[in-house]
Design an enzyme around this catalytic site. Structure first.
Site, mmCIF file in Angstrom:
data_model
loop_
_atom_site.group_PDB
_atom_site.id
_atom_site.type_symbol
_atom_site.label_atom_id
_atom_site.label_comp_id
_atom_site.label_asym_id
_atom_site.label_seq_id
_atom_site.Cartn_x
_atom_site.Cartn_y
_atom_site.Cartn_z
ATOM 1 N NE ARG A 90 -3.778 2.630 12.840
ATOM 2 C CZ ARG A 90 -4.618 2.995 11.881
ATOM 3 N NH1 ARG A 90 -5.928 2.963 12.098
ATOM 4 N NH2 ARG A 90 -4.167 3.394 10.709
ATOM 5 C CG HIS A 135 -3.804 -0.281 9.999
ATOM 6 N ND1 HIS A 135 -2.665 -0.255 9.235
ATOM 7 C CD2 HIS A 135 -4.694 0.521 9.361
ATOM 8 C CE1 HIS A 135 -2.842 0.534 8.188
ATOM 9 N NE2 HIS A 135 -4.076 1.023 8.242
ATOM 10 C CG ASP A 142 -2.529 3.275 6.065
ATOM 11 O OD1 ASP A 142 -3.273 2.444 5.508
ATOM 12 O OD2 ASP A 142 -2.854 3.887 7.104
ATOM 13 C CD GLU A 200 -8.398 4.996 4.599
ATOM 14 O OE1 GLU A 200 -8.940 5.569 5.550
ATOM 15 O OE2 GLU A 200 -7.617 4.030 4.736
ATOM 16 C CG HIS A 203 -6.195 0.730 4.067
ATOM 17 N ND1 HIS A 203 -6.001 0.915 5.422
ATOM 18 C CD2 HIS A 203 -6.750 -0.500 3.944
ATOM 19 C CE1 HIS A 203 -6.431 -0.151 6.072
ATOM 20 N NE2 HIS A 203 -6.894 -1.021 5.193
#
Length: 221
Positions: A90, A135, A142, A200, A203
């Site tokens: 990301r 990320h 994810d 999460e 993740h």
């Protein structure tokens, strides 16, 4: 004329891709069987619009991460399953977009789907939004598991990117099937070198990631 067509085809391919930093790879080049649905490329995400920096629906990770995912995929395939990745590398540009969105308190377009029980002004304090993301180091992913035969995602008890306690990996108010599905994902990822994130279920970060202190900002294309 044939060579002219070939030249333009080659040029088009070059334009659509990019030279990644050393140590990064397109996941499709390591394992093209891994499924993907980059949510931040479209409107189906907690922001409600495509996120800055996501220019194409392609998966990029550190090369070591891609190779580890290939091992997970090989094991799951034997059982009739496949990985499906929602987000991988990301760019910092995208993280900045999240931060800007979080500060616009009245922008609650996707509240009912992604954070129905939370006040948006608390997203920073609760750790759902941050100015830096693992990320961006290239080794966090994810993902979920899909039944290859049906093409459907396994029921994990809460949707991807849902902000709430039902997404925590220790959440117990699940059906037996949901617990089995979460366990399959957790154990498969941990077996091949990934560590989970407690809040999460989707993740994971590669242990001994190659760029632990570097946050990259090249676009996804």
């Amino acid at each position: 004329m044939k060579w002219i067509f070939s030249f333009f085809l080659f040029t088009s391919i070059v334009i659509q891709s990019q030279n990644l930093p050393e140590g990064f790879s397109y996941v499709k080049d390591i394992d093209p069987t891994i499924l993907r649905e980059l949510r931040y490329c479209n409107h189906n995400n907690f922001v409600g619009i495509p996120v800055n920096g996501y220019n194409d629906d392609v998966l990029i990770t550190s090369t070591l991460t891609a190779k580890a995912l290939k091992k997970v995929q090989a094991e799951l395939t034997k059982k009739g399953y496949s990985l499906k990745v929602f987000d991988a590398y990301r760019p910092q540009t995208a993280v900045n977009h999240f931060v800007k969105w979080a500060r616009v308190i009245n922008d609650t377009l996707m509240k009912q789907q992604y954070y129905p029980n939370l006040n948006k002004r608390h997203l920073f304090k609760l750790g759902y939004i941050a100015t830096k993301s693992g990320h961006s180091r290239g080794s966090s992913v994810d993902l979920t598991i899909v039944n290859i035969k049906t093409g459907k995602e396994l029921d994990m008890g809460s949707p991807y990117d849902f902000f709430g306690v039902s997404s925590h990996i220790t959440f117990q108010k699940l059906t037996e099937n949901q617990k089995i599905n979460r366990s399959l994902l957790q154990q498969s990822m941990k077996k091949f070198g990934f560590r989970p994130y407690k809040n999460e279920w989707w993740h994971f970060t590669l242990r001994n990631e190659p760029f632990p202190n570097t946050y990259f900002d090249f676009p996804i294309k």
